[in-house]
Design an enzyme around this catalytic site. Structure first.
Site, mmCIF file in Angstrom:
data_model
loop_
_atom_site.group_PDB
_atom_site.id
_atom_site.type_symbol
_atom_site.label_atom_id
_atom_site.label_comp_id
_atom_site.label_asym_id
_atom_site.label_seq_id
_atom_site.Cartn_x
_atom_site.Cartn_y
_atom_site.Cartn_z
ATOM 1 C CD GLU A 36 73.229 16.336 30.402
ATOM 2 O OE1 GLU A 36 73.020 17.536 30.117
ATOM 3 O OE2 GLU A 36 74.316 15.766 30.197
ATOM 4 C CD GLU A 168 68.448 25.559 20.173
ATOM 5 O OE1 GLU A 168 69.523 26.123 19.875
ATOM 6 O OE2 GLU A 168 68.287 24.332 20.094
ATOM 7 C CG ASP A 180 73.370 22.922 25.149
ATOM 8 O OD1 ASP A 180 73.739 22.451 26.239
ATOM 9 O OD2 ASP A 180 72.515 22.384 24.428
HETATM 10 C C1 GLA Z 1 70.077 20.173 25.643
HETATM 11 C C2 GLA Z 1 69.624 21.590 25.971
HETATM 12 C C3 GLA Z 1 70.265 22.087 27.274
HETATM 13 C C4 GLA Z 1 70.077 21.084 28.407
HETATM 14 C C5 GLA Z 1 70.456 19.674 27.942
HETATM 15 C C6 GLA Z 1 70.146 18.645 28.981
HETATM 16 O O1 GLA Z 1 71.438 20.142 25.360
HETATM 17 O O2 GLA Z 1 69.976 22.479 24.923
HETATM 18 O O3 GLA Z 1 69.742 23.349 27.616
HETATM 19 O O4 GLA Z 1 68.769 21.125 28.890
HETATM 20 O O5 GLA Z 1 69.808 19.317 26.745
HETATM 21 O O6 GLA Z 1 70.880 18.871 30.127
#
Ligand code: GLA
Length: 393
Positions: A36, A168, A180
């Site tokens: 994460e 984004e 994501d």
């Molecule tokens: C969000 C971002 C991802 C990642 C997470 C943390 O979801 O969109 O790219 O950095 O936070 O892991």
């Protein structure tokens, strides 16, 4: 839920545009088990696409204009390649915020010289917004596939993910990593996805049959966090800049071992040091994930998830009292291997790895205890790893 949503958007499409839609597109949200806040540090992530998704009913128009109905906002917006650079609608008014995601996708495709034919679209999602399950990436990946289906180009899923990330970053203004959009584009049923965020190489890892992924929604939504997210990312960049004085060959925190970090951590300002410590140690944890899962060592894998939560809470400081309550109750329950906040943090959901035969009881007890402790009514469900963005018709 899924069929209800599809019926709903199909009916609204009919009411709005006077005919049935030609295509139905689906793109899922994701849950992340380990790794994460490391995707933008070139680390490894271990997400899975989930069985909650954004659905679009869509048809081509023969003009440049795209008209979208967002069922979840009860609003409509129209834009074209000419109006999106100024974030305005066809008649000149500002684009509503929800429309920045699909318009950003159009912008990003156009920037790459890919044509986006006009579409009529109605969409809705059962990925709760601001819950850490990537509702925005699911919207982006659904529209990316819709435009691909109705235009004259085809991109591999990873390429669509990268263009979604660009939308984004540069159109919506959140400096997110690739995780994501990758999970929403590339998800595989019943599998975890292991992505090297530097090389973009990835593979699937089977989810052991006797464990379930339980998602526990604190119901507290993340608010205006793009600022905090972008600050975390900037702290990581600052750490690299400072550590380069002693470690000139590093390109990102991925290149710093835990041992090296400990040697030089004192030279960093305290806050930068805490942020970087989370990243360096989390990359080390996620490095172990594949071997542990292959060896069936779920116990140890779960411990790493618990450590990840503590690190996000104490070093990266992206947790919340509700997420901490949800994770610590879960960690004390029978059958739970690991529990931690998932996604960016600041609110939203935890991901829990639970022995399959205990999962129902775990969900019930966790819900009751969280409610007793916080007075909030959580939503807790067992999720299935699902396919990435797909055309349903
Ligand atoms: C969000 C971002 C991802 C990642 C997470 C943390 O979801 O969109 O790219 O950095 O936070 O892991």
């Amino acid at each position: 839920m899924k069929n209800e949503l599809i019926d709903r958007i199909t009916n609204i499409f009919h009411e709005t545009f006077g005919r049935a839609p030609i295509h139905l597109v689906r793109a899922p949200g994701r849950v992340n088990l380990l790794g994460e806040h490391v995707d933008y540090n070139d680390g490894f992530v271990l997400p899975a696409a989930i069985d909650r998704a954004t659905y679009i009913a869509v048809s081509p128009t023969n003009t440049a204009l795209s008209t979208l109905v967002a069922v979840d906002f009860n609003q409509q917006a129209s834009f074209s390649p000419q109006t999106i650079p100024s974030k305005t609608q066809a008649e000149g008014s500002p684009l509503p915020e929800w429309a920045h995601y699909p318009a950003g996708v159009m912008w990003s495709l156009n920037e790459d010289q890919l044509e986006t034919n006009g579409i009529n679209a109605v969409y809705a999602s059962d990925v709760p917004r601001g819950s850490g399950l990537s509702s925005s990436a699911s919207v982006e990946m659904a529209f990316m596939l819709a435009w691909q289906t109705l235009s004259n180009w085809t991109l591999p899923p990873m390429q669509r993910a990268l263009l979604g990330q660009k939308a984004e970053n540069q159109y919506v203004g959140v400096n997110c990593g690739i995780m994501d959009q990758f999970a929403s584009a590339c998800g595989v049923e019943n599998k975890l996805l292991l992505l090297d965020c530097r090389s973009l190489e990835w593979k699937t890892i089977p989810l052991p049959e006797d464990v379930s992924i339980v998602i526990a929604d604190t119901t507290v939504r993340r608010k205006l966090t793009s600022g905090e997210y972008n600050k975390r990312r900037a702290a990581c960049e600052e750490a690299v800049r400072l550590l380069k004085q002693d470690l000139p060959n590093i390109r990102s925190l991925r290149d710093v071992s835990v041992e090296e970090f400990n040697r030089f951590a004192d030279k960093l300002p305290e806050e930068v040091s805490k942020r970087a410590r989370h990243v360096v140690e989390e990359i080390e944890r996620s490095n172990q994930a594949e071997a542990l899962l292959e060896a069936g060592n779920i116990q140890r894998f779960g411990e790493l998830m618990n450590q990840c939560h503590a690190s996000l809470r104490d070093f990266y400081e992206v947790s919340s009292p509700e997420l901490n309550a949800m994770a610590s109750i879960a960690q004390s329950l029978d059958g739970c291997y690991g529990a931690r906040l998932t996604g960016a943090g600041f609110g939203g959901c935890t991901a829990n790895l639970v022995a399959r035969e205990k999962a129902d009881e775990f969900a019930r007890t966790l819900g009751a205890r969280y409610k007793a402790e916080t007075g909030l009514h959580p939503e807790i469900y067992i999720t299935r790893a699902s396919n990435g963005a797909e055309l349903l018709t």
